[in-house]
Design an enzyme around this catalytic site. Structure first.
Site, mmCIF file in Angstrom:
data_model
loop_
_atom_site.group_PDB
_atom_site.id
_atom_site.type_symbol
_atom_site.label_atom_id
_atom_site.label_comp_id
_atom_site.label_asym_id
_atom_site.label_seq_id
_atom_site.Cartn_x
_atom_site.Cartn_y
_atom_site.Cartn_z
ATOM 1 N N SER A 20 0.824 -1.221 0.000
ATOM 2 C CA SER A 20 0.000 0.000 0.000
ATOM 3 C C SER A 20 0.855 1.267 0.000
ATOM 4 O O SER A 20 1.839 1.375 0.740
ATOM 5 C CB SER A 20 -0.916 0.013 1.220
ATOM 6 N N SER A 22 -0.563 4.114 0.833
ATOM 7 C CA SER A 22 -1.251 5.050 1.728
ATOM 8 C C SER A 22 -0.364 5.544 2.879
ATOM 9 O O SER A 22 -0.414 6.737 3.212
ATOM 10 C CB SER A 22 -2.536 4.422 2.261
ATOM 11 N N THR A 67 -8.729 -1.400 2.809
ATOM 12 C CA THR A 67 -8.524 -1.816 1.423
ATOM 13 C C THR A 67 -8.823 -3.299 1.281
ATOM 14 O O THR A 67 -9.318 -3.941 2.219
ATOM 15 C CB THR A 67 -7.113 -1.389 0.936
ATOM 16 N N LYS A 71 -13.360 -4.166 2.181
ATOM 17 C CA LYS A 71 -14.212 -2.994 1.928
ATOM 18 C C LYS A 71 -15.699 -3.254 2.197
ATOM 19 O O LYS A 71 -16.422 -2.326 2.564
ATOM 20 C CB LYS A 71 -13.997 -2.470 0.503
ATOM 21 N N ASN A 92 -14.261 2.607 2.243
ATOM 22 C CA ASN A 92 -12.790 2.585 2.257
ATOM 23 C C ASN A 92 -12.230 3.469 3.366
ATOM 24 O O ASN A 92 -11.021 3.551 3.535
ATOM 25 C CB ASN A 92 -12.223 3.023 0.898
ATOM 26 N N ASP A 108 -13.829 6.595 -2.663
ATOM 27 C CA ASP A 108 -13.293 6.180 -3.971
ATOM 28 C C ASP A 108 -14.022 6.881 -5.110
ATOM 29 O O ASP A 108 -13.410 7.228 -6.134
ATOM 30 C CB ASP A 108 -13.420 4.659 -4.149
ATOM 31 N N ALA A 135 -16.614 -4.765 -13.587
ATOM 32 C CA ALA A 135 -17.780 -4.688 -12.695
ATOM 33 C C ALA A 135 -17.423 -5.263 -11.324
ATOM 34 O O ALA A 135 -18.246 -5.895 -10.664
ATOM 35 C CB ALA A 135 -18.967 -5.423 -13.307
ATOM 36 N N GLY A 137 -15.326 -4.507 -7.423
ATOM 37 C CA GLY A 137 -15.572 -3.588 -6.314
ATOM 38 C C GLY A 137 -15.404 -2.126 -6.687
ATOM 39 O O GLY A 137 -16.250 -1.283 -6.358
ATOM 40 N N TYR A 225 -2.593 1.903 -11.431
ATOM 41 C CA TYR A 225 -1.474 2.848 -11.439
ATOM 42 C C TYR A 225 -0.118 2.155 -11.378
ATOM 43 O O TYR A 225 0.912 2.819 -11.262
ATOM 44 C CB TYR A 225 -1.616 3.915 -10.334
ATOM 45 N N GLY A 246 -4.273 6.323 -13.105
ATOM 46 C CA GLY A 246 -5.045 6.017 -11.894
ATOM 47 C C GLY A 246 -4.443 6.530 -10.600
ATOM 48 O O GLY A 246 -5.089 6.443 -9.538
#
Ligand code: NAP
Length: 283
Positions: A20, A22, A67, A71, A92, A108, A135, A137, A225, A246
């Site tokens: 991650s 984040s 994450t 979620k 999230n 998101d 299609a 999450g 990304y 992204g």
């Protein structure tokens, strides 16, 4: 970094979570604003999710990002669920109040929309038909963002048609489902193309989609990304379409949680993007 006895704490809960970005992103803002606090990675197995969230609320954490694969569970554990998160069916961002009550939000959809608006202008989501491939999450958040922004038509294409139908049925009227075999035709007249599949991610084959029917004025974006420029974005750019990667979605979705936890509204700017990108490159 300052960590006093009054430090504010937040983190990201996932399984796994080591990949991650984040922590890098939030700690950049913590440092930039001289905040007494920290944002930490929290690897939590699915079977321990509820206990872990409640424990953090008890321990005085201000909240957490959530994450994959938590979620949906994040909605169930919350005492309050923001309407957008309920519509999307996933959260999230969890915010703990002083009494330990848990509020679930989904940022998101905002992250997706704001990333496109920042690059392509405020009307980018409603200029014309949008085609969404995928299609899973994250696709649900994309559709909610498009519906709320006033997209006139949303064509959802997914390998497993039933999942596209489930999203179209639950999220709104401008949605139409197109068969996977007709995905090339779905691009006719589109003004926005969104890839929300895992195809094109590092280690995965490119998204199998011919762009010949896509108008040159259409904007093409990918939620992926890693890599920053997916084969889809490279192909779109080569034929003259504008493209949006992204990474910005990740940066913009982080704003609301940070503001709620640390009491400062940070900014998404080039310095942040460069710093997070250096993390992707292992810096
Ligand atoms: P997910 O729930 O696992 O959904 C995966 C999607 O990819 C499904 O639509 C699936 O179709 C499709 N897919 C998988 N393999 C395929 C194949 N061989 N051919 C065609 N379609 C295939 O994933 P997610 O959580 O929505 O995430 C999707 C992507 O968005 C990931 O790359 C993720 O990293 C990225 N993401 C980025 C951000 C950000 O902040 N930029 C945020 C969230 C997610 P089926 O339904 O047929 O299986």
């Amino acid at each position: 970094m300052t960590i006093s006895g009054k430090a504010r704490l937040a983190g990201v809960m996932g399984w796994p979570v080591a990949h991650s970005l984040s922590p890098r992103l939030h700690n950049f803002w913590i440092e930039q604003h001289g905040i007494d606090g920290a944002y930490v990675p929290l690897p939590v197995r699915p079977e321990h999710f509820d206990d872990a969230v409640r424990a953090l609320a008890t321990l005085g954490f201000a909240g957490v990002n959530v994450t994959v694969p938590h979620k949906q569970a994040a909605l169930a554990v919350a005492d309050r669920v923001e309407p957008l998160a309920a519509r999307i069916g996933a959260a999230n961002t969890l915010i703990f109040d002083a009494g330990g009550a848990i509020e679930a939000r989904n940022t998101d959809a905002f992250g997706f929309a704001e990333n496109l608006r920042a690059s392509e202008g405020p009307d980018v989501l409603r200029r014309g038909p949008a085609v969404l491939v995928g299609a899973g999450g994250s696709a649900r958040a994309v559709v909610a963002a498009l519906v709320d922004a006033g997209a006139p038509e949303i064509r959802i294409v997914n390998r497993t048609r039933a999942k596209a139908e489930a999203i179209a049925n639950s999220l709104g009227t401008p949605c139409a489902v197109v068969d996977w075999d007709r995905r090339g035709e779905a691009l006719e007249g589109a003004m926005l193309l969104v890839n929300a599949t895992t195809q094109g991610m590092q280690g995965q084959p490119p998204l199998d989609l011919a762009l010949d029917r896509l108008p040159r004025e259409a904007v093409v974006t990918d939620l992926i990304y890693v890599p920053l420029e997916t084969p889809l974005l490279a192909a779109a750019r080569a034929r003259g379409n504008r493209t949006v990667d992204g990474l910005g979605m990740l940066l913009y979705q982080a704003l609301a949680g940070f503001t709620a936890w640390f009491g400062v509204a940070p900014k998404v700017d080039e310095a942040l993007r460069r710093f997070v990108l250096a993390g992707l490159a292992g810096g």
